[in-house]
Design a protein around this motif. Structure first.
Motif, PDB file in Angstrom:
ATOM      1  N   GLY A  71       0.810  -1.220   0.000  1.00 27.60           N
ATOM      2  CA  GLY A  71       0.000   0.000   0.000  1.00 27.60           C
ATOM      3  C   GLY A  71       0.836   1.258   0.000  1.00 27.60           C
ATOM      4  O   GLY A  71       0.316   2.355  -0.198  1.00 27.60           O
TER       5      GLY A  71
ATOM      6  N   GLU B 236       1.331  -1.859  -4.911  1.00 27.64           N
ATOM      7  CA  GLU B 236       0.414  -2.866  -4.370  1.00 27.64           C
ATOM      8  C   GLU B 236       1.130  -4.170  -4.060  1.00 27.64           C
ATOM      9  O   GLU B 236       0.548  -5.089  -3.480  1.00 27.64           O
ATOM     10  CB  GLU B 236      -0.722  -3.133  -5.363  1.00 27.64           C
ATOM     11  CG  GLU B 236      -1.672  -1.961  -5.538  1.00 27.64           C
ATOM     12  CD  GLU B 236      -2.338  -1.577  -4.231  1.00 27.64           C
ATOM     13  OE1 GLU B 236      -2.766  -2.480  -3.486  1.00 27.64           O
ATOM     14  OE2 GLU B 236      -2.404  -0.362  -3.945  1.00 27.64           O
TER      15      GLU B 236
ATOM     16  N   ARG C 198      -7.053   2.486   2.936  1.00 24.86           N
ATOM     17  CA  ARG C 198      -5.607   2.325   2.799  1.00 24.86           C
ATOM     18  C   ARG C 198      -4.932   2.360   4.170  1.00 24.86           C
ATOM     19  O   ARG C 198      -3.960   1.632   4.394  1.00 24.86           O
ATOM     20  CB  ARG C 198      -5.025   3.402   1.893  1.00 24.86           C
ATOM     21  CG  ARG C 198      -3.545   3.176   1.601  1.00 24.86           C
ATOM     22  CD  ARG C 198      -2.991   4.204   0.645  1.00 24.86           C
ATOM     23  NE  ARG C 198      -3.498   4.019  -0.700  1.00 24.86           N
ATOM     24  CZ  ARG C 198      -2.739   4.057  -1.785  1.00 24.86           C
ATOM     25  NH1 ARG C 198      -1.438   4.227  -1.677  1.00 24.86           N
ATOM     26  NH2 ARG C 198      -3.263   3.918  -2.976  1.00 24.86           N
TER      27      ARG C 198
ATOM     28  N   ILE D 287      -4.642   9.113   0.759  1.00 26.54           N
ATOM     29  CA  ILE D 287      -4.808   8.081   1.784  1.00 26.54           C
ATOM     30  C   ILE D 287      -6.155   8.257   2.470  1.00 26.54           C
ATOM     31  O   ILE D 287      -6.463   9.325   3.001  1.00 26.54           O
ATOM     32  CB  ILE D 287      -3.679   8.134   2.835  1.00 26.54           C
ATOM     33  CG1 ILE D 287      -2.342   7.769   2.182  1.00 26.54           C
ATOM     34  CG2 ILE D 287      -3.970   7.171   3.991  1.00 26.54           C
ATOM     35  CD1 ILE D 287      -1.176   7.687   3.146  1.00 26.54           C
TER      36      ILE D 287
END
Length: 729
Positions: free
Chosen positions: A93, A625, A131, A127
């Motif tokens: 993330g 990711e 997340r 964000i």
């Protein structure tokens, strides 16, 4: 005298996943350029701050290096270090771009914010709550993983296994390792008994402890299944146990007795005729494998004995009607097979390439359609199922999909209580069918249905345990149709002709291009390095230009072994460099996974619906990711970076891994350095994988060795004996 260095990891140049040995570029305050650091590390990432103890040395090729003896991890102290640390892929993330934003917002206090006040990350553009939750979990997992790594390293274990252990056991990892480290050998791919035993000994487990003896017996039986066996003779198992564990026969026998009493192992008493072939009076099974073999034999005998349902057409009449409907003419042996498919409950059809197996399946399907019968077609792999569908025009599935496998619903949803909705079940490429999958298949075949196995019994046996097609034929209780005639169109193919010559123990025939392009070539190269260079040129230049084939999608290198100059590992490295030299990539040990790479799945993953032997291409490498996206049969499949050990490069694969697949072009290196694997059925299997072109590169000596060697490794299984009533159970 040991020296001390304190600084920041600038780059991880190399990491060996098996032993943790790493080469780092390390920035030390006061030095203009990074220094090279080598040693064994638990887990390091760019941006991480370390205090190192060791000595300076000089490598003849790489120059000055600091050789680390001990080290300590420090929290990154500068904003630049924190940014590099977070952006290195440490936390799912957070990629390089997001790391830059976070550090721009919180500076040197970033790690304190993540650790103690993570909700403040909402102040960072991009964000949100979702997340943040992902970052929180990843941050906590990293702490846990590091604890596992530190614990394992303190007991001399590779850092590479820590993530796998944590993924398997989660927050129970340390408890599992402390209480029964031998579980690791059974539960985690890549951790063998020797590694688990090393941990156990460090934790105080005695050499002759019953726990160790039982774990060793279970491990040896489990490893035997990975080598294709369903069981082992008791004497052989005890002998292997003494070699592995270095403990007395009495302790091992006591362990076997306790495992039998505990119902984790089953001991079968062998009748005299079988005992002679096993060279023992007893066979030992892991309990689940014994159950599978017994129930497979029982169910097949039940199918065989079940009364044949009344058919609406006479077999001769059905055959007569087919002659007017089919666009091809059946040979006498094929006509007989169609009749048997209408009159027998279980039928086996076997034959080599060009003998009309697919034509026969089409005829059987047509005969059943005249009765409006319900038909299911399946094969062990997705590629084989796709070919079956294309060849017959009838829907075909993998056996797993046919049986509606669901890992979340408890496994196969089709079984004896919910059988397949079918009057005819046809299984193609049956030589690939292993004993466990056969067990689930036959349970799901309804009592009234006809079951037809189609395959080439002369190919290599299944990758999984058992030798099902061979055992069905060897039992002598089922009708077997052997197709031996090579049809006229197939006789034009040198691939087909030479495959049959190899099967019969004769050297293949070779021709030049004087009569036009051929489909079978032999290029003689005595030197392995020269053979390697020829193979690379074949894939990159000669085959694409002369035959119009794509070098990655259409050309497949098949090799007998993993190691060696022309083994799969070296071939993949050189072919990746030649065919896909650049693009976004991640490094895992000595493997570089790059966008565009050809890869193969090497174990069944039911959650992803991908299976051992499935091929794909890497579509995307997402550094933020921490995911690879792989196209498998046209379907995108996501892999977390921690799962990439399930994938290997597949520009070159072993012949064993090619079973059930066909490729437009096959290139096969054959060299004396492969002597351990030079067997007739391996060569035959490799040649029959090629559809338009087969090129063998190597020596005539190696080719002759393979053609002559018709010895095959015995697989310990009692399926044939059970089917024939020659077993005690």
């Amino acid at each position: 005298m040991a020296e001390e260095l304190t600084g920041q990891v600038d780059r991880v140049t190399y990491t060996n996943q098996e032993n943790g040995f790493s080469v780092l570029r390390f920035r030390v305050p006061g030095r203009r350029d990074p220094v090279t650091v080598v040693g064994t590390f638990v887990s390091v990432n760019p941006g991480e701050s370390l205090r190192l103890e060791g000595r300076w040395g000089h490598h003849p090729r790489h120059g000055e290096q600091f050789q680390v003896e001990r080290y300590e991890t420090l929290t990154p102290a500068t904003a630049d270090g924190i940014e590099k640390y977070l952006g290195s892929g440490l936390i799912k993330g957070i990629g390089p771009v997001m790391a830059r934003r976070i550090v721009a917002c919180f500076g040197e206090h970033t790690l304190d914010v993540i650790d103690a006040d993570i909700e403040r990350l909402l102040e960072v553009e991009g964000i949100g709550p979702y997340r943040i939750e992902r970052i929180r979990k990843a941050w906590e997992d990293q702490k846990e993983i590091r604890q596992v790594m530190v614990f394992l390293r303190s007991h001399g274990v590779s850092a590479a296994f820590a993530t796998r252990i944590f993924k398997t056991y989660g927050r129970d990892s340390l408890d599992v390792v402390r209480q029964n480290p031998y579980r690791l050998a059974m539960d985690i791919t890549g951790i063998g008994f020797v590694t688990a035993d090393k941990i156990a000994r460090a934790l105080g487990f005695e050499t002759d402890s019953p726990v160790r003896a039982e774990a060793g017996i279970l491990y040896l039986l489990f490893r035997a299944t990975e080598e294709g066996h369903f069981c082992l003779p008791q004497g052989l198992l005890l002998e292997k146990g003494r070699e592995l564990l270095n403990i007395s026969a009495e302790t091992l026998e006591g362990a076997v007795t306790h495992l039998i009493e505990d119902r984790r192992v089953f001991r079968e008493t062998l009748p005299p005729a079988v005992a002679e072939t096993f060279a023992d009076s007893f066979a030992l099974y892991l309990k689940g494998y014994h159950t599978a073999e017994v129930q497979t034999a029982l169910r097949l005998r039940q199918l065989l004995d079940y009364p044949l349902p009344p058919r609406r057409v006479d077999p001769d009449q059905a055959l007569s009607r087919l002659h007017g409907r089919l666009p091809f003419r059946l040979a006498p042996s094929q006509e007989e097979a169609v009749k048997r498919a209408l009159t027998d409950r279980v039928l086996i059809i076997t034959g080599g390439p060009g003998t009309g197996k697919t034509t026969l399946v089409r005829a059987v399907l047509a005969a059943y359609r005249t009765m409006n019968a319900r038909v299911c077609l399946a094969a062990p792999t997705g590629r084989a199922a796709k070919r079956l569908n294309e060849a017959t025009g009838h829907p075909a599935a993998t056996i797993h999909r046919l049986l509606e496998f669901s890992p979340h619903a408890g496994g196969f949803q089709r079984h004896e209580e919910k059988p397949l909705n079918a009057d005819l079940v046809v299984i193609d490429e049956a030589s690939m069918l292993d004993g466990l999958l056969a067990h689930h298949l036959v349970k799901a075949v309804p009592a009234h249905a006809t079951l037809v196995f189609v395959g080439d019994v002369d190919q290599l046996p299944s990758v999984g345990p058992g030798n099902v097609l061979q055992d069905l034929i060897r039992s002598g209780v089922f009708p077997v149709v052997r197709l031996t005639e090579i049809f006229r169109q197939a006789r034009r193919s040198r691939i087909v002709v030479n495959a049959h010559r190899i099967r019969d123990g004769r050297m293949p025939l070779f021709q030049d291009d004087s009569e036009g392009l051929q489909d079978f070539y032999f290029i003689e190269k005595e030197n392995p390095e020269e053979a390697l260079n020829v193979i690379v040129r074949l894939c990159t230049e000669r085959i694409p230009s002369r035959f119009g084939l794509d070098p990655i999608d259409d050309v497949q290198i098949l090799t007998p072994m993993h190691r060696g100059t022309v083994g799969a590992q070296r071939l993949n490295r050189d072919l990746q460099q030649a065919l896909n030299p650049s693009g976004t990539a991640i490094q895992r040990g000595d493997r570089l996974y790059r966008q565009g790479d050809k890869v193969m799945q090497i174990r069944n993953n039911y959650d992803k619906d991908v299976f051992n032997g499935d091929l794909g291409r890497i579509l995307k490498v997402d550094l933020e990711e921490q995911e690879l996206t792989v196209a498998v049969d046209g379907r995108p499949v996501a892999y977390d970076f921690s799962e990439v050990e399930e994938l290997v490069h597949a520009y070159a694969v072993t012949v064993h891994k090619s079973q059930g697949s066909e490729y437009p072009a096959v290139v096969l290196p054959l060299h004396p350095q492969h002597y351990m694997m030079l067997q007739r059925n391996l060569l035959y299997t490799a040649v029959t994988r090629g559809r338009k072109l087969v090129v063998i590169v190597g020596t005539r000596k190696a080719l002759a060795m393979a053609v002559r060697n018709d010895r095959t490794q015995k697989r310990f299984t009692l399926l044939a004996e059970r089917l024939a009533g020659r077993s005690t159970h």
